[in-house]
Design a protein around this motif. Sequence first.
Motif, PDB file in Angstrom:
ATOM      1  N   ALA A 100       0.820  -1.212   0.000  1.00  0.00           N
ATOM      2  CA  ALA A 100       0.000   0.000   0.000  1.00  0.00           C
ATOM      3  C   ALA A 100       0.855   1.264   0.000  1.00  0.00           C
ATOM      4  O   ALA A 100       1.691   1.458   0.893  1.00  0.00           O
ATOM      5  CB  ALA A 100      -0.913   0.004   1.221  1.00  0.00           C
ATOM      6  N   SER A 101       0.621   2.111  -0.977  1.00  0.00           N
ATOM      7  CA  SER A 101       1.359   3.378  -1.013  1.00  0.00           C
ATOM      8  C   SER A 101       0.926   4.272   0.153  1.00  0.00           C
ATOM      9  O   SER A 101       1.718   5.060   0.659  1.00  0.00           O
ATOM     10  CB  SER A 101       1.159   4.085  -2.342  1.00  0.00           C
ATOM     11  N   LEU A 102      -0.334   4.131   0.582  1.00  0.00           N
ATOM     12  CA  LEU A 102      -0.784   4.977   1.696  1.00  0.00           C
ATOM     13  C   LEU A 102       0.064   4.723   2.940  1.00  0.00           C
ATOM     14  O   LEU A 102       0.389   5.642   3.689  1.00  0.00           O
ATOM     15  CB  LEU A 102      -2.272   4.709   1.991  1.00  0.00           C
ATOM     16  N   SER A 187      -6.181  13.862 -10.617  1.00  0.00           N
ATOM     17  CA  SER A 187      -6.311  14.120  -9.187  1.00  0.00           C
ATOM     18  C   SER A 187      -7.602  13.512  -8.649  1.00  0.00           C
ATOM     19  O   SER A 187      -8.607  13.444  -9.346  1.00  0.00           O
ATOM     20  CB  SER A 187      -6.322  15.632  -8.938  1.00  0.00           C
ATOM     21  N   ASN A 188      -7.511  13.062  -7.425  1.00  0.00           N
ATOM     22  CA  ASN A 188      -8.662  12.518  -6.710  1.00  0.00           C
ATOM     23  C   ASN A 188      -9.304  13.682  -5.958  1.00  0.00           C
ATOM     24  O   ASN A 188      -8.663  14.248  -5.084  1.00  0.00           O
ATOM     25  CB  ASN A 188      -8.155  11.441  -5.734  1.00  0.00           C
ATOM     26  N   PRO A 189     -10.520  14.110  -6.236  1.00  0.00           N
ATOM     27  CA  PRO A 189     -11.503  13.498  -7.123  1.00  0.00           C
ATOM     28  C   PRO A 189     -11.687  14.196  -8.483  1.00  0.00           C
ATOM     29  O   PRO A 189     -12.438  13.700  -9.300  1.00  0.00           O
ATOM     30  CB  PRO A 189     -12.799  13.681  -6.328  1.00  0.00           C
ATOM     31  N   TRP A 216       4.118  13.662  -3.407  1.00  0.00           N
ATOM     32  CA  TRP A 216       3.720  13.586  -4.821  1.00  0.00           C
ATOM     33  C   TRP A 216       3.110  12.208  -5.063  1.00  0.00           C
ATOM     34  O   TRP A 216       3.818  11.253  -5.377  1.00  0.00           O
ATOM     35  CB  TRP A 216       4.985  13.793  -5.677  1.00  0.00           C
ATOM     36  N   ASP A 217       1.810  12.122  -4.864  1.00  0.00           N
ATOM     37  CA  ASP A 217       1.140  10.822  -4.933  1.00  0.00           C
ATOM     38  C   ASP A 217       0.672  10.575  -6.368  1.00  0.00           C
ATOM     39  O   ASP A 217      -0.398  11.035  -6.769  1.00  0.00           O
ATOM     40  CB  ASP A 217      -0.039  10.817  -3.949  1.00  0.00           C
ATOM     41  N   ASN A 218       1.488   9.828  -7.095  1.00  0.00           N
ATOM     42  CA  ASN A 218       1.180   9.599  -8.508  1.00  0.00           C
ATOM     43  C   ASN A 218       0.347   8.314  -8.665  1.00  0.00           C
ATOM     44  O   ASN A 218       0.665   7.433  -9.481  1.00  0.00           O
ATOM     45  CB  ASN A 218       2.484   9.522  -9.309  1.00  0.00           C
ATOM     46  N   ALA A 219      -0.711   8.234  -7.854  1.00  0.00           N
ATOM     47  CA  ALA A 219      -1.535   7.017  -7.790  1.00  0.00           C
ATOM     48  C   ALA A 219      -2.142   6.644  -9.143  1.00  0.00           C
ATOM     49  O   ALA A 219      -2.393   5.477  -9.402  1.00  0.00           O
ATOM     50  CB  ALA A 219      -2.650   7.217  -6.767  1.00  0.00           C
ATOM     51  N   TYR A 220      -2.395   7.645  -9.979  1.00  0.00           N
ATOM     52  CA  TYR A 220      -3.098   7.370 -11.248  1.00  0.00           C
ATOM     53  C   TYR A 220      -2.210   7.664 -12.470  1.00  0.00           C
ATOM     54  O   TYR A 220      -2.690   8.117 -13.502  1.00  0.00           O
ATOM     55  CB  TYR A 220      -4.415   8.173 -11.279  1.00  0.00           C
ATOM     56  N   CYS A 221      -0.910   7.367 -12.297  1.00  0.00           N
ATOM     57  CA  CYS A 221       0.079   7.757 -13.317  1.00  0.00           C
ATOM     58  C   CYS A 221      -0.154   7.118 -14.683  1.00  0.00           C
ATOM     59  O   CYS A 221       0.224   7.695 -15.704  1.00  0.00           O
ATOM     60  CB  CYS A 221       1.490   7.455 -12.818  1.00  0.00           C
ATOM     61  N   ALA A 252       3.623   5.607  -5.654  1.00  0.00           N
ATOM     62  CA  ALA A 252       2.780   4.935  -6.651  1.00  0.00           C
ATOM     63  C   ALA A 252       2.541   3.510  -6.173  1.00  0.00           C
ATOM     64  O   ALA A 252       3.207   3.033  -5.245  1.00  0.00           O
ATOM     65  CB  ALA A 252       3.469   4.918  -8.017  1.00  0.00           C
ATOM     66  N   SER A 253       1.584   2.854  -6.805  1.00  0.00           N
ATOM     67  CA  SER A 253       1.360   1.449  -6.473  1.00  0.00           C
ATOM     68  C   SER A 253       0.636   0.751  -7.609  1.00  0.00           C
ATOM     69  O   SER A 253       0.144   1.395  -8.535  1.00  0.00           O
ATOM     70  CB  SER A 253       0.541   1.303  -5.184  1.00  0.00           C
ATOM     71  N   THR A 254       0.571  -0.553  -7.503  1.00  0.00           N
ATOM     72  CA  THR A 254      -0.166  -1.318  -8.513  1.00  0.00           C
ATOM     73  C   THR A 254      -1.591  -1.611  -8.038  1.00  0.00           C
ATOM     74  O   THR A 254      -2.259  -2.468  -8.611  1.00  0.00           O
ATOM     75  CB  THR A 254       0.539  -2.660  -8.829  1.00  0.00           C
ATOM     76  N   SER A 255      -2.041  -0.904  -7.005  1.00  0.00           N
ATOM     77  CA  SER A 255      -3.371  -1.208  -6.447  1.00  0.00           C
ATOM     78  C   SER A 255      -4.453  -1.225  -7.517  1.00  0.00           C
ATOM     79  O   SER A 255      -5.359  -2.054  -7.477  1.00  0.00           O
ATOM     80  CB  SER A 255      -3.740  -0.194  -5.371  1.00  0.00           C
ATOM     81  N   LYS A 256      -4.379  -0.287  -8.454  1.00  0.00           N
ATOM     82  CA  LYS A 256      -5.409  -0.233  -9.495  1.00  0.00           C
ATOM     83  C   LYS A 256      -4.849  -0.637 -10.853  1.00  0.00           C
ATOM     84  O   LYS A 256      -5.314  -0.212 -11.900  1.00  0.00           O
ATOM     85  CB  LYS A 256      -6.054   1.140  -9.496  1.00  0.00           C
ATOM     86  N   ILE A 257      -3.814  -1.475 -10.779  1.00  0.00           N
ATOM     87  CA  ILE A 257      -3.255  -2.093 -11.984  1.00  0.00           C
ATOM     88  C   ILE A 257      -3.474  -3.602 -11.870  1.00  0.00           C
ATOM     89  O   ILE A 257      -3.957  -4.256 -12.775  1.00  0.00           O
ATOM     90  CB  ILE A 257      -1.752  -1.759 -12.120  1.00  0.00           C
TER      91      ILE A 257
HETATM   92  C1  LIG Z   1      -4.824   9.402  -4.617  1.00  0.00           C
HETATM   93  C2  LIG Z   1      -4.744   8.052  -4.005  1.00  0.00           C
HETATM   94  N1  LIG Z   1      -3.612   7.664  -3.414  1.00  0.00           N
HETATM   95  C3  LIG Z   1      -3.492   6.461  -2.834  1.00  0.00           C
HETATM   96  C4  LIG Z   1      -4.537   5.580  -2.824  1.00  0.00           C
HETATM   97  C5  LIG Z   1      -4.360   4.260  -2.137  1.00  0.00           C
HETATM   98  O1  LIG Z   1      -3.337   3.581  -2.736  1.00  0.00           O
HETATM   99  P1  LIG Z   1      -2.712   2.244  -2.096  1.00  0.00           P
HETATM  100  O2  LIG Z   1      -3.672   1.163  -2.311  1.00  0.00           O
HETATM  101  O3  LIG Z   1      -1.438   2.069  -2.843  1.00  0.00           O
HETATM  102  O4  LIG Z   1      -2.485   2.521  -0.645  1.00  0.00           O
HETATM  103  C6  LIG Z   1      -5.742   5.943  -3.431  1.00  0.00           C
HETATM  104  C7  LIG Z   1      -6.884   5.012  -3.406  1.00  0.00           C
HETATM  105  O5  LIG Z   1      -7.986   5.339  -3.725  1.00  0.00           O
HETATM  106  C8  LIG Z   1      -5.850   7.211  -4.029  1.00  0.00           C
HETATM  107  O6  LIG Z   1      -6.970   7.617  -4.606  1.00  0.00           O
END
Ligand SMILES: Cc1ncc(COP(=O)(O)O)c(C=O)c1O
Length: 422
Positions: A100-102, A187-189, A216-221, A252-257
């Motif tokens: 988890a990147s979080l 960006s979320n949301p 720098w949370d590149n979660a959706y790179c 970053a992470s592969t959570s949504k990959i």
């Molecule tokens: C911007 C953002 N960062 C991080 C996360 C969580 O990522 P991870 O599963 O790597 O902790 C999310 C999940 O919705 C997100 O929207």
Amino acid sequence: MKYREMTAEQRKAEFEKVSAEFEAWKAKGLKLNMARGRPGKEQLDLVSDILSVMTDPADCVDGDVNVRNYGQLSGLPSAKALFAEILGCKPEQVFVGGNASLQLMYDTIAKAYTNGLLHSEKPWCREEHIKWLCPAPGYDRHFKVTESFGFELITIPMTETGPNMDLVEQLVKDPAVKGMWNVPKYSNPDGIIYSDETIERIARLKPAAPDFLLMWDNAYCIHEFEGEFVPFPDILSLCEKYGNADMVFEFASTSKITLPGAGVACFACSEANMEYMEKLINVQIISYDKINQLRHVKYLKDKAHTLELMKKHAAIMGPKFKAVTETLAREVGPLGLATWHDPKGGYFVSVNTLPGLAKRTLALCKEAGVIMTSAGATFPYGVDPKDSNIRVAPSLPPVEELQQAMEVFCCCLKLAALEQLK
Ligand SMILES: Cc1ncc(COP(=O)(O)O)c(C=O)c1O
């Protein structure tokens, strides 16, 4: 016709009609959830093969590393190379951690709190007061992390090109301002991609705090659901160019990959930061799950191959987002009740209702069996000053359910607006 332009009589008739629709939805006893950005089952099924890429002990070797044993605290070299290629930085700048990147984000801030960062004069727990910049609407879990350490959260309004940089440049002159959250791509949301100019301005910030931390949370790179992959600048080399090499940690992470909760996460930072962080992390863990790291390397292979997988996700996600934006455009667009972004990637649609309608709309949705992210969640302390922003997360329900959920949502928004105008 816009509700505001209707006569009292027209509005009364509309109220009766929409109330009847609402009661009809309620009677259906729906149970739909659009609260969090969870991939749908179809997406999880897409990557089922990842469960069987390593079935034999002989598969558990990466070069001369036996991944079944301790070692390689900062990650498998092949996993570092994969993330470096995706993020556009150098493998030696990448730390590959757990699932988890979080958690890595939380840990980075926790370490600043307990030990201080590379350029801290003292651990942050000894600072009298810490302020933190929060572009909003933003990610609720980011805000919660910094809130949990007692930092004062300062809202930075988001614009079409990213956070309001005039304000950021002004605020970082205060040495109590120690950092800033960012989701630079989709960006979320809001689903906004920071413009090149915004990114440059961030990279060349001159904060008064020597240990200012750019998160720098590149979660959706690489998470396009429409169109081709959109390249993005490497924040590490940009910061370095402006003498800020140690200011930034990218995540970053592969959570949504691949599989959320069972993927692999990383951070990327300067080599000096890496050396400093490794020493601190070494106290808390001997090594992360390298079997999962290798499983991901074998499955994803490289950036090009990963982007092919993202196209398959896009084929599932695209129609869901279309269902959301088309329903909004049809049902509430002409009534002047809300505006929304039309993102091309990421996981959310950010809807801005007329002021004062978000909470009531979502309470009505709940009554009708549709659960959404709570109103206010996209702002620091969970308080949206205008009570207007609603985050729609379309990924989990199948398209048919989503369609229904959005119709319920629109009905509730209309009803909330009509109640307000009464
Ligand atoms: C911007 C953002 N960062 C991080 C996360 C969580 O990522 P991870 O599963 O790597 O902790 C999310 C999940 O919705 C997100 O929207």
